[in-house]
Design an enzyme around this catalytic site. Structure first.
Site, mmCIF file in Angstrom:
data_model
loop_
_atom_site.group_PDB
_atom_site.id
_atom_site.type_symbol
_atom_site.label_atom_id
_atom_site.label_comp_id
_atom_site.label_asym_id
_atom_site.label_seq_id
_atom_site.Cartn_x
_atom_site.Cartn_y
_atom_site.Cartn_z
ATOM 1 N N GLU A 113 20.079 -70.965 -16.202
ATOM 2 C CA GLU A 113 19.182 -70.470 -15.156
ATOM 3 C C GLU A 113 18.937 -68.992 -15.439
ATOM 4 O OE1 GLU A 113 18.844 -69.960 -10.317
ATOM 5 O OE2 GLU A 113 20.555 -69.207 -11.454
ATOM 6 N N ASP A 166 24.631 -71.373 -13.539
ATOM 7 C CA ASP A 166 23.930 -70.624 -12.502
ATOM 8 C C ASP A 166 23.996 -69.118 -12.776
ATOM 9 O OD1 ASP A 166 22.795 -70.383 -9.667
ATOM 10 O OD2 ASP A 166 24.609 -69.177 -9.519
#
Length: 612
Positions: A373, A318
């Site tokens: 990401e 993330d």
């Protein structure tokens, strides 16, 4: 991202001498392959050289000082609290700024001073607590559960079902690992997905943070059940041939000081940068000091712990954009110009950690999968480390869900631009794989809506019954929902991702319990019963999703080369392309259908017709 949209790098003023290029090629084993793939990166060869040398030097230092990355990444075996063979406890922590360290809990009536640690060199502290006189343990602990099934092989075409355990029930409550294992995994298998990505597993104090404000990195969230029940979930998924990825958050940490890493040793700079550099302005969280030796040990050990303790098969990292740049992507509108990806704005400490993490994961388990990401489109982020790249297997194609939401919010059907849709779906770097997805979980959070709700809105409450006539809104919504998913799946990448519930057109939005909604769980759930009701039209969307995945499983377009687009006709609103020996034709015209429509194909012959 594809090659830069503006001028080539050379034309923009970037330079690299022949001597510098030769030195970079000598230092980075397979840099020549990267530059052959994308010659516009040649002016930045010294940047790849510097990045690779930093990675390699850090790896060498770990080898010389710690006996190799294998031992270095086992920090969880010595740090923390461990039970000894005699029933005693051995505790070890790194807290360089602390004046004293103590262990406290209900086992000693929360006495803050009864068990002081002994100070060691390099900011480390240790404590040994002997067993009771009857040899019984001082701190009870549950037994571990052995795994039963081996890890699946890495899928050729990754079809990911993104999941949140806590919202996986239709009931207004926090669902459990057990519930997910028994009720959701069979659905995922039936729908044809071969991978699940689990969000919000790392322990986080604030449920409404969606799992992105981590307070305990070496703990699975207890709000869903026990560690053994999470291990059973992963093991059951493996028995179904499903790869299990963890949504790992190493881009930042909760600023909580009572139950998090912040102020762990009494200073703000133990695990994090000191001062403004250590705080993310938008997320209100702490930022890791990736150059710190013990921070590297902590994060790499955390990666290994999730792989070995729970059997995860890889990670979706993330917030990679925030890690890559000192500006964290805040206020940046990445255009694709290569100058944006090199130079002083790049946090090469964080990039070195990313390379080390990917090296560790793929060395330990070659079939593991890592996904970045990253919204910036940094070149070579998903290229091999041996080429000077970041080492990820995939990046998320984050522009695609933004494009679909933009079209639905801002344009009439007749104003959709076919060329722009194709550009968004195909705008990715050659040989760097992407995960395509039609809608993001972020877009369904409160203040926005799911794709289905944007398409059909209030009529989803009144006209989704098969006993009522099709209305124009429901008819259009169902067909466009299918088309958006299929063209994204077939044209948008080398993998596909769906957030749980969106396969059947989940209505409304996501909203976790909080003060602003009176702590309600009404929107923090997934209404799977809608797809199971034979009298509701959600079943048609659900069945289409299954058929789409099964067709990909049979034909393998995700593992095939990028599609050849033969037509993007603005007046007819037709998009046609070929991939994996399949011919796809999409008619996005709001009012026209066509007979005897002619399109060119690379391969002659008869094509079986399939219409949904």
């Amino acid at each position: 991202m594809a090659a830069p949209a503006g001028l080539p790098a050379e034309a923009a003023g970037a330079e690299c001498s022949e001597e510098a290029l030769a030195a970079a090629l000598a230092d980075v084993p397979e840099l020549a392959r990267l530059l052959e793939t994308d010659p516009y990166l040649k002016p930045y060869a010294p940047d790849f050289q510097r990045r690779y040398k930093r990675f390699n030097q850090t790896l060498t230092d770990i080898g010389e000082n710690e006996g190799g990355i294998d031992r270095f990444s086992r920090g969880y075996e010595s740090f923390g609290v461990h039970r000894c063979a005699d029933g005693g406890l051995y505790c070890k922590e790194w807290a360089p700024g602390a004046e004293g360290v103590f262990l406290t809990g209900d086992f000693n009536d929360w006495n803050p001073f009864s068990y002081p640690y002994k100070k060691l060199d390099f900011g480390k502290w240790e404590l040994y607590i002997p067993p009771k006189q009857n040899r019984s343990v001082l701190v009870p602990h549950g037994s571990k559960l052995k795994f039963k099934h081996s890890k699946p092989k890495k899928p050729k075409g990754l079809r990911i079902y993104e999941s949140h355990v806590g919202i996986s029930s239709y009931e207004g409550k926090i669902a459990s690992y057990k519930h997910f294992t028994c009720n959701v995994l069979p659905r995922i298998k039936d729908l044809g997905y071969n991978c699940i990505q689990l969000m919000a597993i790392m322990e986080h104090a604030y449920y409404a943070s969606f799992g992105y404000q981590i307070t305990s990195f070496f703990a699975a969230s207890s709000r869903y059940g026990t560690p053994e029940e999470l291990k059973e979930l992963v093991d059951t998924a493996h028995s179904m041939g499903i790869t299990v990825l963890l949504d790992v958050v190493h881009s930042h940490a909760s600023k909580n000081s009572e139950d998090g890493l912040n102020m762990f040793d009494g200073t703000e700079s133990c695990y994090f940068h000191y001062g403004p550099r250590g705080t993310h302005l938008l997320w209100d969280s702490r930022l890791f000091a990736y150059a710190s030796w013990e921070v590297l040990r902590f994060l790499l050990s955390n990666i290994r712990w999730w792989l070995e303790e729970y059997g995860f098969d890889g990670f979706r990292f993330d917030g990679v954009t925030s890690m890559l740049y000192h500006h964290h992507g805040i206020g940046e509108n990445f255009s694709g110009d290569y100058h944006e990806y090199f130079g002083l704005q790049v946090d090469e400490d964080a990039l070195t950690y990313i390379m080390l993490a990917n090296h560790l994961v793929h060395t330990l388990y070659p079939d593991s999968v890592t996904i970045a990401e990253d919204v910036s489109g940094m070149p070579a982020l998903c290229s091999p480390i041996s080429q000077g790249g970041g080492g990820f297997d995939y990046r998320l194609a984050m522009a695609i869900p933004d494009k679909w939401i933009q079209l639905l919010k801002e344009y009439k059907d007749e104003d959709w631009n076919m060329g722009n849709i194709v550009y968004t779906l195909t705008n990715r770097r050659y040989l760097e794989k992407c995960i395509a997805y039609a809608e993001s979980h972020d877009q369904a959070l409160v203040g926005d809506k799911t794709l289905a709700f944007w398409l059909m809105d209030a009529e989803m409450y009144t006209n989704m019954s098969v006993l009522t006539p099709f209305t124009p809104v429901i008819d259009r919504g169902i067909q466009l929902h299918k088309m958006i998913r299929l063209i994204t799946h077939a044209l948008g990448g080398e993998g596909y991702l769906n957030f749980m519930g969106n396969e059947f057109g989940h209505p409304e939005w996501l909203d976790f319990p909080r003060k602003g909604n009176n702590e309600s769980y009404h929107y923090a759930r997934r209404q799977f019963h809608l797809a199971d009701d034979d009298l509701l039209r959600y079943k048609f969307l659900n069945n289409f999703d299954r058929d789409m995945n099964k067709l990909e499983e049979r034909c393998g377009w995700l593992s095939a080369p990028q599609a050849h687009v033969s037509e993007k006709h603005e007046d007819n609103k037709i998009i046609a392309f070929e991939r994996a020996s399949l011919l796809f034709i999409f008619n996005f015209h709001p009012s026209k259908s066509y007979t005897d429509y002619r399109v060119g194909t690379t391969l002659p012959g008869k094509y079986p017709f399939c219409c949904q």
